[in-house]
Design a protein around this motif. Structure first.
Motif, mmCIF file in Angstrom:
data_model
loop_
_atom_site.group_PDB
_atom_site.id
_atom_site.type_symbol
_atom_site.label_atom_id
_atom_site.label_comp_id
_atom_site.label_asym_id
_atom_site.label_seq_id
_atom_site.Cartn_x
_atom_site.Cartn_y
_atom_site.Cartn_z
ATOM 1 N N ASP A 146 18.341 21.908 7.472
ATOM 2 C CA ASP A 146 17.363 23.187 7.412
ATOM 3 C C ASP A 146 17.447 23.739 8.517
ATOM 4 O O ASP A 146 16.551 24.709 8.858
ATOM 5 C CB ASP A 146 15.918 22.657 6.926
ATOM 6 N N SER A 147 17.962 23.405 9.908
ATOM 7 C CA SER A 147 17.553 23.956 11.321
ATOM 8 C C SER A 147 18.148 25.358 11.571
ATOM 9 O O SER A 147 17.386 26.008 12.269
ATOM 10 C CB SER A 147 18.440 23.019 12.230
ATOM 11 N N ALA A 148 19.059 25.783 10.652
ATOM 12 C CA ALA A 148 19.583 27.071 10.933
ATOM 13 C C ALA A 148 18.590 28.347 10.738
ATOM 14 O O ALA A 148 18.635 29.096 11.389
ATOM 15 C CB ALA A 148 20.933 27.543 10.028
ATOM 16 N N VAL A 149 17.582 28.094 9.812
ATOM 17 C CA VAL A 149 16.576 29.101 9.709
ATOM 18 C C VAL A 149 15.651 29.195 10.935
ATOM 19 O O VAL A 149 15.703 30.269 11.477
ATOM 20 C CB VAL A 149 15.655 28.453 8.464
ATOM 21 N N THR B 12 8.351 23.402 15.748
ATOM 22 C CA THR B 12 9.151 22.557 14.931
ATOM 23 C C THR B 12 9.489 23.222 13.685
ATOM 24 O O THR B 12 8.924 24.232 13.305
ATOM 25 C CB THR B 12 8.347 21.300 14.826
ATOM 26 N N GLY B 13 10.538 22.598 12.824
ATOM 27 C CA GLY B 13 10.895 23.107 11.906
ATOM 28 C C GLY B 13 10.510 22.381 10.548
ATOM 29 O O GLY B 13 10.892 22.468 9.532
ATOM 30 N N ARG B 14 9.270 21.485 10.580
ATOM 31 C CA ARG B 14 8.895 20.729 9.583
ATOM 32 C C ARG B 14 8.104 21.707 8.473
ATOM 33 O O ARG B 14 7.773 22.936 8.779
ATOM 34 C CB ARG B 14 7.789 19.946 10.003
ATOM 35 N N LYS B 15 8.280 21.102 7.331
ATOM 36 C CA LYS B 15 7.750 21.830 6.151
ATOM 37 C C LYS B 15 6.867 20.855 5.129
ATOM 38 O O LYS B 15 7.371 19.763 5.225
ATOM 39 C CB LYS B 15 9.003 22.525 5.288
ATOM 40 N N ARG B 16 6.101 21.493 4.688
ATOM 41 C CA ARG B 16 4.971 20.606 3.748
ATOM 42 C C ARG B 16 6.013 20.044 2.349
ATOM 43 O O ARG B 16 5.841 18.977 2.277
ATOM 44 C CB ARG B 16 4.139 21.636 3.135
#
Ligand code: SF4
Length: 428
Positions: free
Chosen positions: A57-60, A150-154
Motif C-alpha cells: 500500500d505504500s505508493a499512496v 506512517t502508512g498504517r490504516k485501521r
C-alpha cells in the motif's frame, strides 16, 4: 517551560501537548489524508520524517510525499530480508514519484553478526530479529526528528482498529497516520486515479508485504496482514510498539517521572520483576546480582537492557560488561547516604561509561546539582515538591566546591592556589 492559564493556574506542557493532539484529531475529516499530511508538514517542518516499507500500500503515502515535497526524508528499513521485487519497487517509486531523499537504514553490522550470524534469527526469535533489523536502526535514525508519518490504516488489523490521525508517543514524538481511516477500496481507488505503480507481488496474493521469510499469500476474506508472521503470535514488527506492545497512548495519561535534558519524559525503562526471563527482557534495569547470575544469557539478549546498582554493589566487578547497558540506574536509599555519588563518579570518570546514568530512590531537590556534578544525567523523580521545582526550572546552584571533579576543569575553592592558577589560565 510552563504556562499560566487565564485563571493563573499552572499547566504542564505535556498536558498541553496531549490536549493539542486531541484537538488535532478533531480537526480533520476521516478521509482527509492530504489535509492531515499538510498539517504534519506545517507542524513539524524539518523535524518530520516519513517511514515507508515500500510494501503493497505504500505508493499512496509516497504519492502524498511527492505532492507535498519530494525532498522530504523517507526512511526505508533495508533489513536484508526483503523480496528482490521490493527492492526493485523502491527504485520504481523513487523514479516515478521523483522522490529525492529516500534514506536506506540498515542494521548495525556488529549486532547482526553477533545475534544472527547465520541469518536465521527470524525463525527462532522473530522479535529479536525485528529488533535488530528494524527497531534499533529506526530509533537511531529518528533521534533528530520530532515526529514521523506512517502508512498504517485501521482496516489492516484488529489492533490498528483504533488508530487516530495523530498520536503522542511515549518517547514524546508525534506520530501521524494520514491514511488511518482509509479502507482497502480507498487505497485501490487512489492508486487507480493517479496511475500509481503496484508492488510486483500484489497480484500474486501478497496484500501486505514485509520481509520475505515472514510474509505469505493472503486468501480471500483474510485480514491483509494475516500473511505476516503467519502462525505466530506476532502482528507488529516492533517499530509501532510503545514499549508495551500496544499502540501508543498519549503521554498525558501517564505519570511522567523521568527527568532528562531539562524536561520530564515518558520512561521506556522498567524495573526487573520476579519471574522475568533473562533471555526476553527489554528496557529493564537488571539488578547487579541478577546480572551476575544470568550473565551469559543477558549478554546474548538482543534487546536494550540496563543495570540497577544498589548501595554497596561493586560496579567495578562489571567493568568489562558496561558497554552492554544502555542505562544504569543508581539507587540513592536516603538523603544521608552518599554511596551513590561515589558509584556515579567511578562509572563516569574511572570506568568511562558514557550511557544514561540515572539516579533513582531518594532523589530530592537539594541533591540534584551534586548529582549532575558526579556524572548523573537523568533522574527518576517521585517526590512531588522536587518534581514541581524541576518543572519550574528552580535548582540551587553550587557556587563553592571543596572537591575537584575529574571530568571538569575545577580546583577546590580556598585551597591550593598553585593548582587553581593553571586552571584559571586555561579557562581564560
Ligand atoms: Fe526478521 Fe522477519 Fe522481522 Fe524481517 S520481518 S526483521 S525477517 S523477523
Amino acid at each position: 517551560m510552563e504556562m499560566a492559564d487565564v485563571g493563573g493556574n499552572r499547566r504542564k506542557p505535556d498536558r498541553l501537548r496531549a490536549l493539542g493532539i486531541v484537538a488535532l484529531n478533531g480537526m480533520f475529516d476521516e478521509k482527509d489524508a492530504a489535509g492531515v499530511f499538510r498539517q504534519a508538514v506545517d507542524l513539524l517542518a524539518d523535524e518530520l520524517a516519513i517511514v515507508s516499507s515500500f510494501g503493497a500500500d505504500s505508493a499512496v503515502l509516497l504519492h502524498l510525499v511527492s505532492q507535498s515535497d519530494p525532498s522530504l526524508p523517507v526512511m526505508f528499513l533495508e533489513t536484508g530480508k526483503h523480496f528482490a521485487e521490493t527492492l526493485v519497487y523502491v527504485e520504481t517509486l523513487k523514479r516515478e514519484l521523483g522522490l529525492t531523499n529516500v534514506v536506506t537504514l540498515r542494521p548495525d553490522a556488529a549486532d547482526a553478526l553477533r545475534f544472527d550470524p547465520i541469518g536465521h534469527l527470524w525463525e527462532t526469535d522473530p522479535d529479536s530479529c525485528c529488533h535488530i533489523r528494524k527497531t534499533e536502526p529506526l530509533d537511531k535514525a529518528l533521534a533528530g526528528y520530532g515526529g514521523w508519518i506512517t502508512g498504517r490504516k485501521r482496516f489492516q488489523t484488529e489492533e490498528r482498529g483504533v488508530l487516530p490521525h495523530f498520536e503522542l508517543t511515549s518517547d514524546d514524538r508525534i506520530k501521524v497516520n494520514p491514511l488511518a481511516y482509509w479502507t482497502s477500496a480507498d487505497v485501490e481507488a487512489y492508486r487507480t486515479r493517479f496511475g500509481l505503480p503496484e508492488h510486483p507481488l500484489y497480484q500474486d496474493g501478497y496484500k501486505s508485504i514485509g520481509c520475505a521469510p515472514c510474509t505469505s499469500v493472503v486468501s480471500e476474506g483474510e485480514d491483509p496482514r494475516s500473511g505476516r508472521w503467519r502462525g505466530l503470535d506476532k502482528t507488529e514488527c516492533g517499530i509501532h510498539f510503545d514499549f508495551n506492545a500496544r499502540i501508543a497512548t498519549p503521554t498525558a495519561e501517564r505519570e511522567l517521572t523521568l527527568y532528562r535534558n531539562g524536561r520530564f519524559l515518558a520512561d521506556p525503562w522498567r524495573a526487573w520483576q520476579e519471574g522475568d526471563a533473562a533471555d526476553g527482557v527489554r528496557y529493564t534495569h537488571v539488578p547487579v546480582e541478577v546480572f551476575l547470575e544470568h550473565r551469559d544469557i543477558l549478554m546474548k539478549n538482543p534487546h536494550p537492557i540496563g543495570l540497577y546498582v544498589a548501595a554497596g554493589d561493586r560496579i567495578e566487578d562489571l567493568a568489562g560488561d558496561l558497554g552492554r547497558f544502555s542505562s544504569i540506574a543508581i539507587h540513592f536509599p536516603a538523603f544521608t547516604d552518599g554511596r551513590g555519588y561515589s558509584t556515579a563518579r567511578l562509572l563516569t570518570e574511572r570506568l568511562g561509561y558514557r550511557g544514561e546514568v540515572r539516579a533513582v530512590g531518594d532523589v530530592l531537590h537539594d541533591q540534584i546539582p551534586l548529582m549532575w556534578r558526579v556524572g548523573i544525567n537523568a533522574l527518576t523523580v517521585t517526590h512531588s515538591a522536587t518534581k514541581k521545582a524541576l518543572e519550574r526550572g528552580e535548582l540551587n546552584a553550587i557556587p563553592v566546591f571543596m572537591q575537584p571533579m575529574g571530568s571538569e576543569l575545577e580546583v577546590p575553592a580556598g585551597t591550593r592556589p598553585f593548582l587553581r592558577k593553571p586552571a584559571e589560565t586555561e579557562r581564560a
